[in-house]
Design a protein around this motif. Structure first.
Motif, PDB file in Angstrom:
ATOM      1  N   ARG A 154      -4.150  -3.305 -23.190  1.00 28.22           N
ATOM      2  CA  ARG A 154      -4.182  -3.223 -21.724  1.00 28.22           C
ATOM      3  C   ARG A 154      -5.259  -4.110 -21.111  1.00 28.22           C
ATOM      4  O   ARG A 154      -5.200  -4.438 -19.922  1.00 28.22           O
ATOM      5  N   LEU A 155      -6.256  -4.501 -21.897  1.00 23.73           N
ATOM      6  CA  LEU A 155      -7.294  -5.400 -21.373  1.00 23.73           C
ATOM      7  C   LEU A 155      -6.694  -6.761 -21.033  1.00 23.73           C
ATOM      8  O   LEU A 155      -7.097  -7.403 -20.054  1.00 23.73           O
ATOM      9  N   LEU A 156      -5.730  -7.197 -21.825  1.00 18.74           N
ATOM     10  CA  LEU A 156      -4.991  -8.418 -21.522  1.00 18.74           C
ATOM     11  C   LEU A 156      -3.984  -8.156 -20.410  1.00 18.74           C
ATOM     12  O   LEU A 156      -3.832  -8.969 -19.484  1.00 18.74           O
ATOM     13  N   GLY A 157      -3.321  -7.013 -20.496  1.00 17.79           N
ATOM     14  CA  GLY A 157      -2.347  -6.644 -19.465  1.00 17.79           C
ATOM     15  C   GLY A 157      -2.954  -6.576 -18.079  1.00 17.79           C
ATOM     16  O   GLY A 157      -2.311  -6.956 -17.090  1.00 17.79           O
ATOM     17  N   LEU A 158      -4.188  -6.128 -17.988  1.00 12.84           N
ATOM     18  CA  LEU A 158      -4.869  -6.024 -16.696  1.00 12.84           C
ATOM     19  C   LEU A 158      -5.026  -7.411 -16.067  1.00 12.84           C
ATOM     20  O   LEU A 158      -4.729  -7.611 -14.886  1.00 12.84           O
ATOM     21  N   LYS A 159      -5.479  -8.378 -16.849  1.00  8.28           N
ATOM     22  CA  LYS A 159      -5.625  -9.747 -16.320  1.00  8.28           C
ATOM     23  C   LYS A 159      -4.279 -10.311 -15.881  1.00  8.28           C
ATOM     24  O   LYS A 159      -4.169 -10.958 -14.839  1.00  8.28           O
ATOM     25  N   TRP A 160      -3.271 -10.061 -16.696  1.00  7.29           N
ATOM     26  CA  TRP A 160      -1.926 -10.548 -16.381  1.00  7.29           C
ATOM     27  C   TRP A 160      -1.432  -9.953 -15.065  1.00  7.29           C
ATOM     28  O   TRP A 160      -0.912 -10.670 -14.196  1.00  7.29           O
ATOM     29  N   LEU A 161      -1.624  -8.645 -14.879  1.00  9.24           N
ATOM     30  CA  LEU A 161      -1.184  -8.003 -13.638  1.00  9.24           C
ATOM     31  C   LEU A 161      -1.971  -8.483 -12.430  1.00  9.24           C
ATOM     32  O   LEU A 161      -1.410  -8.636 -11.337  1.00  9.24           O
ATOM     33  N   LEU A 162      -3.248  -8.724 -12.600  1.00 12.71           N
ATOM     34  CA  LEU A 162      -4.048  -9.250 -11.482  1.00 12.71           C
ATOM     35  C   LEU A 162      -3.468 -10.566 -10.988  1.00 12.71           C
ATOM     36  O   LEU A 162      -3.409 -10.819  -9.774  1.00 12.71           O
ATOM     37  N   SER A 163      -3.034 -11.408 -11.908  1.00 10.86           N
ATOM     38  CA  SER A 163      -2.475 -12.711 -11.524  1.00 10.86           C
ATOM     39  C   SER A 163      -1.106 -12.552 -10.850  1.00 10.86           C
ATOM     40  O   SER A 163      -0.720 -13.387 -10.028  1.00 10.86           O
ATOM     41  N   ILE A 164      -0.379 -11.477 -11.179  1.00 10.04           N
ATOM     42  CA  ILE A 164       0.927 -11.223 -10.562  1.00 10.04           C
ATOM     43  C   ILE A 164       0.765 -10.564  -9.188  1.00 10.04           C
ATOM     44  O   ILE A 164       1.419 -10.950  -8.217  1.00 10.04           O
ATOM     45  N   PHE A 165      -0.120  -9.573  -9.113  1.00 11.67           N
ATOM     46  CA  PHE A 165      -0.313  -8.841  -7.858  1.00 11.67           C
ATOM     47  C   PHE A 165      -1.037  -9.674  -6.806  1.00 11.67           C
ATOM     48  O   PHE A 165      -0.763  -9.546  -5.612  1.00 11.67           O
ATOM     49  N   HIS A 166      -1.982 -10.501  -7.244  1.00  8.82           N
ATOM     50  CA  HIS A 166      -2.845 -11.214  -6.292  1.00  8.82           C
ATOM     51  C   HIS A 166      -2.989 -12.692  -6.654  1.00  8.82           C
ATOM     52  O   HIS A 166      -4.090 -13.176  -6.937  1.00  8.82           O
ATOM     53  N   PRO A 167      -1.876 -13.435  -6.656  1.00 10.52           N
ATOM     54  CA  PRO A 167      -1.937 -14.852  -7.052  1.00 10.52           C
ATOM     55  C   PRO A 167      -2.815 -15.700  -6.137  1.00 10.52           C
ATOM     56  O   PRO A 167      -3.314 -16.745  -6.562  1.00 10.52           O
ATOM     57  N   GLU A 168      -3.019 -15.224  -4.916  1.00 12.55           N
ATOM     58  CA  GLU A 168      -3.877 -15.972  -3.988  1.00 12.55           C
ATOM     59  C   GLU A 168      -5.363 -15.797  -4.310  1.00 12.55           C
ATOM     60  O   GLU A 168      -6.200 -16.587  -3.872  1.00 12.55           O
ATOM     61  N   LEU A 169      -5.678 -14.781  -5.113  1.00 14.56           N
ATOM     62  CA  LEU A 169      -7.072 -14.506  -5.466  1.00 14.56           C
ATOM     63  C   LEU A 169      -7.390 -14.851  -6.920  1.00 14.56           C
ATOM     64  O   LEU A 169      -8.561 -15.073  -7.265  1.00 14.56           O
TER      65      LEU A 169
END
Length: 204
Positions: A154-169
């Motif tokens: 999930r530590l990798l999954g968290l980074k992946w989701l951050l890039s999906i949820f907030h691509p502008e950030l």
């Protein structure tokens, strides 16, 4: 166990097996992921509405309070299914009308079988996430990046989701990040073919 609890366990395990240097490397990665999520959370103006689709028909899900959907909250997403978890296993059965009413902007799919058919299903085509091609298969191999079991992946999954949820950030080269993660945590040189299979690109 929460992701923060899991991250802090590396040092304890490292002492037990006399691998403290390696444990520190893993703990540092965990802290980096969690701190990144906290920094992005401070900048988020609007959380995307997210539905976690489980089961072969996509009509099982987990409450926003469930440990099984923790990554949605950590990645500053808004889990549309608001309820109190009634059991530790989770997986609440709902009907399609509820999903339609939620009208999520992003759908995270656990089962390959459902991911293969969601874009072809006329009912699901009524939902914004499907209309806008924002349905994501949750990678797994050797364990899920998201849930079941709720592991260090999930530590990798968290980074992946951050890039999906907030691509502008936050932008992420997931191919590079995943290969580095698998090398660090699993001491495995992941090939592109293996990674594509893990991420579901072999059946896109």
């Amino acid at each position: 166990n929460t992701l923060e609890e899991l991250g802090s366990s590396f040092s304890h395990i490292g002492k037990l097996v006399e691998k403290e240097k390696r444990a520190k490397e893993l703990e540092n990665y965990g802290n980096e992921s969690l701190n990144l999520a906290k920094e992005i959370a401070k900048k988020v103006y609007k959380k995307p509405k997210v539905y976690y689709a489980e089961g072969n028909n996509g009509l099982l899900t987990d409450c926003n309070t469930s440990i099984h959907s923790e990554l949605i909250n950590l990645a500053s997403g808004d889990n549309v299914h608001k309820c109190q978890t009634t059991n530790s296993f989770g997986r609440e059965a709902i009907n399609f009308e509820q999903v339609l009413n939620y009208n999520p902007e992003i759908i995270l799919v656990y089962e390959k079988e459902f991911y293969k058919k969601i874009y072809k299903d006329k009912k699901w085509q009524l939902i914004d996430a499907v209309k806008n091609k924002k349905v994501y298969f949750l990678p797994k191999g050797p364990f899920s990046w998201f849930d079941r079991p709720p592991s260090f992946m999930r530590l990798l999954g968290l980074k992946w989701l951050l890039s999906i949820f907030h691509p502008e950030l936050y932008t992420l080269d997931i191919n590079k990040e995943a290969k580095e993660f698998y090398s660090l945590f699993l001491q495995m040189n992941l090939t592109q073919i293996q990674l594509d299979e893990i991420m579901g690109k072999d059946f896109d």
